[in-house]
Design a protein around this motif. Structure first.
Motif, PDB file in Angstrom:
ATOM      1  N   THR A 171      59.725 -24.004 -64.720  1.00 46.76           N
ATOM      2  CA  THR A 171      61.144 -23.563 -64.186  1.00 46.76           C
ATOM      3  C   THR A 171      60.590 -23.757 -62.598  1.00 46.76           C
ATOM      4  O   THR A 171      61.568 -24.147 -61.736  1.00 46.76           O
ATOM      5  N   ALA A 172      59.244 -23.604 -62.265  1.00 41.70           N
ATOM      6  CA  ALA A 172      58.833 -23.566 -60.824  1.00 41.70           C
ATOM      7  C   ALA A 172      59.181 -25.085 -60.201  1.00 41.70           C
ATOM      8  O   ALA A 172      59.558 -25.235 -59.133  1.00 41.70           O
ATOM      9  N   ARG A 173      58.900 -26.110 -61.211  1.00 43.71           N
ATOM     10  CA  ARG A 173      58.957 -27.304 -60.681  1.00 43.71           C
ATOM     11  C   ARG A 173      60.355 -27.822 -60.289  1.00 43.71           C
ATOM     12  O   ARG A 173      60.587 -29.021 -59.550  1.00 43.71           O
ATOM     13  N   MET A 174      61.291 -26.960 -60.687  1.00 38.75           N
ATOM     14  CA  MET A 174      62.635 -27.451 -60.743  1.00 38.75           C
ATOM     15  C   MET A 174      63.388 -26.655 -59.415  1.00 38.75           C
ATOM     16  O   MET A 174      64.207 -27.001 -58.825  1.00 38.75           O
ATOM     17  N   ALA A 175      62.368 -25.866 -58.679  1.00 37.84           N
ATOM     18  CA  ALA A 175      62.793 -24.646 -57.752  1.00 37.84           C
ATOM     19  C   ALA A 175      63.240 -25.384 -56.180  1.00 37.84           C
ATOM     20  O   ALA A 175      62.256 -26.627 -56.326  1.00 37.84           O
ATOM     21  N   ASP A 176      64.004 -24.915 -55.484  1.00 34.62           N
ATOM     22  CA  ASP A 176      64.163 -25.300 -54.238  1.00 34.62           C
ATOM     23  C   ASP A 176      63.266 -24.639 -53.230  1.00 34.62           C
ATOM     24  O   ASP A 176      62.778 -25.252 -52.284  1.00 34.62           O
ATOM     25  N   VAL A 177      62.567 -23.404 -53.751  1.00 35.78           N
ATOM     26  CA  VAL A 177      61.601 -22.778 -52.921  1.00 35.78           C
ATOM     27  C   VAL A 177      60.759 -22.112 -54.165  1.00 35.78           C
ATOM     28  O   VAL A 177      61.281 -21.476 -55.032  1.00 35.78           O
ATOM     29  N   VAL A 178      59.329 -22.330 -53.764  1.00 35.01           N
ATOM     30  CA  VAL A 178      58.502 -21.634 -54.635  1.00 35.01           C
ATOM     31  C   VAL A 178      57.488 -20.965 -53.835  1.00 35.01           C
ATOM     32  O   VAL A 178      56.967 -21.087 -52.946  1.00 35.01           O
ATOM     33  N   LEU A 179      57.447 -19.423 -54.457  1.00 33.13           N
ATOM     34  CA  LEU A 179      56.762 -18.522 -53.620  1.00 33.13           C
ATOM     35  C   LEU A 179      55.370 -18.267 -54.470  1.00 33.13           C
ATOM     36  O   LEU A 179      55.782 -17.506 -55.502  1.00 33.13           O
ATOM     37  N   PRO A 180      54.261 -18.212 -53.763  1.00 35.52           N
ATOM     38  CA  PRO A 180      53.145 -18.029 -54.568  1.00 35.52           C
ATOM     39  C   PRO A 180      52.826 -16.494 -54.653  1.00 35.52           C
ATOM     40  O   PRO A 180      52.701 -15.844 -53.487  1.00 35.52           O
ATOM     41  N   VAL A 181      52.474 -15.846 -55.779  1.00 37.61           N
ATOM     42  CA  VAL A 181      52.435 -14.561 -55.796  1.00 37.61           C
ATOM     43  C   VAL A 181      51.208 -14.058 -56.489  1.00 37.61           C
ATOM     44  O   VAL A 181      50.643 -15.029 -57.148  1.00 37.61           O
ATOM     45  N   THR A 182      50.661 -12.871 -56.317  1.00 38.33           N
ATOM     46  CA  THR A 182      49.513 -12.465 -57.014  1.00 38.33           C
ATOM     47  C   THR A 182      49.406 -12.452 -58.429  1.00 38.33           C
ATOM     48  O   THR A 182      50.218 -12.401 -59.214  1.00 38.33           O
ATOM     49  N   GLN A 183      48.346 -12.716 -59.090  1.00 40.07           N
ATOM     50  CA  GLN A 183      47.728 -12.353 -60.471  1.00 40.07           C
ATOM     51  C   GLN A 183      47.579 -11.163 -60.857  1.00 40.07           C
ATOM     52  O   GLN A 183      47.152 -10.235 -59.900  1.00 40.07           O
ATOM     53  N   TRP A 184      47.303 -10.824 -61.989  1.00 38.34           N
ATOM     54  CA  TRP A 184      47.111  -9.532 -62.527  1.00 38.34           C
ATOM     55  C   TRP A 184      45.829  -9.039 -62.073  1.00 38.34           C
ATOM     56  O   TRP A 184      45.442  -7.606 -61.900  1.00 38.34           O
ATOM     57  N   ALA A 185      44.716  -9.813 -61.878  1.00 37.70           N
ATOM     58  CA  ALA A 185      43.162  -9.217 -61.471  1.00 37.70           C
ATOM     59  C   ALA A 185      43.239  -8.931 -59.904  1.00 37.70           C
ATOM     60  O   ALA A 185      42.308  -8.758 -59.187  1.00 37.70           O
TER      61      ALA A 185
END
Length: 714
Positions: A450-464
């Motif tokens: 889904t991210a590969r189709m986005a106009d904007v991708v926002l990098p967010v934190t992982q669980w750890a």
């Protein structure tokens, strides 16, 4: 449709500082996968060096499954998103600053709202988000965007069980008792639940019980059962009705319990009496003798449980089907008794908490109805607005996704914690709907499909890398604790929502990005609701208190409620409700063009859409590609052989998968896992028919044909 190009790297990511060898950080937290939320202890100073050990936590007692042991490897995934990406005019995704990315999102959202109104923008969340994220996402949609169009992928998980549980008990909590209670069980019916593969550490709590497993496949769980009931896909409710019929005719009902603790039994029994064992056998394929044995095992046990899973829920009649098994449990006097009961095995990591606090189309925090004036007034008061600022209910998940980009549907979509390109039914159609949007924004930590189709991708934190709380399948509220700092240009979902809200004109003081502060606001918003968290705090959780909701903020520190319904059910009169239900059959039946039933599900090595597990070498090594299980005779009739590539086609689309011949499969059924992308998506052929009460799509049964892939060889 071809995938958009991969991101363009325009600058390097700063390297992490060297760790101090004298001090290696450790953290007690929980596994990022299923709703067991196994306790873990992490150790390491860098993502690539993190190790995990199981904790002696009640649900896992020092054990982890293959996914849990390998979970740290996702922290150092080679394609980890570390900078915002914005799509260029030439169609490529390129790195951008946070200001540029967020300004692009805010400008796009404002433009869509100006042209199409607040409901021109939609939000799609996930059952893996922390309670704090789920809460703030619902608040963001309703206040900052003013939209009613918000739902989440948990609608695809256990919404049917939630609807049935609310109707029967007045309250929806996956397990209304601790997992550890199952250790005293003599008999457990697992209806549509393959626990040995989806929640392996749970099996240790079932070691002493005789298992009755109801599943069209002879799964790893079914192989450990004392009795395996193998119905045709889509006939689960007929089997539940038949079991209730037998309990009544054979004198195995708990009449005192029915009289004193329930309502509506006569109407429910009237429907069940039409389903005598031989009629059920003709429809389901389950021998009448096995039906009778199952009822005797449950009724004769001192401690017995009925547990349902996705297999009986993911149908267009899923709510009625779950109600059929709830009726059986009530008729035998199981729910609300110490040592016995009914429960639903929640799937996603925060599937329980994720639906309680506002990212569901029809709910407000505390499991409140969005149409209840008192609920609206309470939540609006916590948010500092008038109730008329809150929109009404919106579309459920599939209806929302199906409407995207249409004349009367949303033109912009924000996705947090979900990968609907792989996980939603009729996924080729959904891909077209996403492509028709004016703006698609995805917050994630890996470039999902889904991210590969986005106009904007926002990098967010992982669980750890983050703090927060989650609520496991028992209603136990847990603390997620950070071990690592995120990469320099990665932000938390809470920070993203705050920054966007302010850009959209919201007062900054209304939006905190501190998880403790957000949780305190969640506590206030949930106060007095069915899912009351007001008595739970980070301080209590950090003191290792194990708190199950409801836990009101009462004098003397409420201890939480590990076991619900012991004295009364949550309906005003304190009684549980039977539901009069009848078998209707699947939305689509087999025929000459599509002569086989297809059912989908999970495998041990992978999780959900596979966005995490497909990035772990050990897990992809175990199950590297899509497959289809088929009986040897069915394979011969279909012209396919073991190890070859085949096409599984329905009226909606087809997937490609490697054939696995399995003599334990039903002759009329094939199985495919749903974890894979591209042409291997099982959801290319699944049926989008929806349960009218829960909005659950019919993932578990549709009509297909199986044929060899031209030119394919083993």
């Amino acid at each position: 449709m071809s995938e958009p190009p991969l991101p363009v790297r325009e600058s390097g990511t700063p390297s992490a500082p060297e760790p101090d060898p004298r001090s290696v950080p450790e953290s007690d937290t929980h596994c990022p996968y299923c709703a067991l939320q196994c306790g873990t202890r992490l150790r390491g100073a860098r993502a690539a060096e993190v190790t995990v050990r199981p904790a002696d936590f009640p649900v896992n007692r020092g054990r982890l499954c293959q996914k849990g042991w390998t979970a740290p490897q996702v922290l150092s995934a080679a394609d980890r998103l570390t900078r915002p990406l914005v799509r260029r005019p030439d169609g490529r995704l390129a790195e951008a600053s946070w200001d540029v990315a967020l300004d692009r999102v805010a400008e796009g959202l404002r433009g869509i709202r100006d042209r199409h109104g607040p409901d021109g923008v939609a939000v799609f969340g996930g059952g893996g988000l922390t309670n704090e994220k789920a809460y703030l996402l619902g608040k963001f949609a309703r206040l900052a965007l003013g939209t009613s169009q918000i739902d989440y992928n948990g609608r695809f998980c256990m919404s049917s069980a939630a609807a049935a549980g609310n109707a029967a008990f007045g309250l929806d909590r996956g397990l209304p008792f601790p997992v550890t209670d199952l250790g005293e069980a003599q008999t457990v019916l697992l209806a549509g639940a393959n626990v040995a593969e989806t929640m392996p550490p749970l099996m240790q709590h079932l070691d002493q019980a005789e298992l009755i497993v109801m599943d069209p496949r002879r799964t790893a769980t079914a192989r450990r059962a004392a009795l395996h009931l193998q119905p045709a896909p889509g006939t689960d409710l007929a089997l539940a009705l038949g079991l209730l019929h037998i309990a009544a005719v054979d004198g195995l009902l708990d009449r005192d319990y029915i009289r004193t603790r329930t309502r509506g039994f006569d109407d429910a029994l009237r429907r069940a009496m039409a389903w005598w064992p031989e009629r059920v056998e003709a429809l389901t394929g389950v021998p009448a003798s096995d039906q009778r044995r199952a009822v005797r095992m449950l009724a004769g046990a001192r401690n017995a449980y009925v547990l349902t899973g996705r297999g009986v829920e993911q149908h267009s009649t899923g709510t009625d089907t779950v109600a059929g098994f709830v009726n059986l449990a009530l008729a035998l006097g199981l729910p609300g008794r110490t040592g016995s009961g009914y429960g639903c095995l929640t799937g996603q990591g925060n599937g329980q908490g994720g639906r309680e606090h506002g990212q569901k189309a029809d709910q407000l925090p505390g499991y409140r109805s969005i149409t209840d004036p008192a609920a609206r007034a309470h939540v609006a008061g916590v948010w500092g607005v008038t109730p008329d600022r809150l929109p009404g209910p919106g579309r459920s998940a599939y209806e929302l996704l199906d409407a995207l980009g249409g004349e009367h549907g949303p033109r912009g979509l924000l996705v947090f914690g979900s990968n609907p390109v792989v996980s939603a039914p009729r996924s080729a159609h959904l891909t077209d709907r996403l492509a028709a949007l004016d703006l698609l924004v995805v917050a994630d930590f890996v470039p999902s499909e889904t991210a590969r189709m986005a106009d904007v991708v926002l990098p967010v934190t992982q669980w750890a890398e983050e703090e927060g709380t989650l609520t496991n399948l028992e209603g136990r509220v847990l603390r997620r604790r950070a071990l690592l700092s995120p990469p320099p240009q990665v932000r938390s979902d809470l920070e993203v929502l705050r920054d966007l809200a302010v850009r959209l004109g919201e007062p900054a003081g209304r939006w905190s990005a501190d998880p403790r502060e957000v949780f305190d606001e969640l506590r206030a918003a949930s106060r007095g609701g069915r899912a009351d968290y007001s008595g739970i705090s980070y301080r209590r959780l950090d003191a290792r208190e194990s708190l199950h909701w409801p836990c009101p903020d009462a004098p003397g520190r409420h201890p939480g409620t590990p076991r619900l319904f012991l004295d009364r059910f949550a309906h005003p009169d304190g009684r549980a409700r039977f539901t009069a239900v009848d078998h209707q059959g699947p939305a689509e039946d087999i025929g000459p063009a599509y002569p086989l039933y297809a059912t989908t599900g999970r495998v041990l090595a992978h999780y959900q859409s596979g966005a995490q597990t497909r990035r772990v070498a050990e897990l992809t090594g175990a199950v590297p590609e899509p497959f289809v299980e088929v009986h040897p005779d069915t394979a011969v009739r279909s012209g396919v052989v073991d190890g070859s590539l085949a096409r599984i086609s329905s009226a909606r689309g087809s997937m490609t998968a490697r054939v696995r011949v399995d003599p334990t499969m039903r002759l009329d059924t094939v199985f495919a896992p749903f974890h894979f992308p591209g042409d291997g998506r099982a959801n290319l052929f699944t049926h989008p028919a929806l349960d009218p009460r829960s909005g659950m799509p019919e993932f578990k049964v549709c009509a297909v044909r199986l044929e060899p892939l031209p030119g394919a060889t083993p």
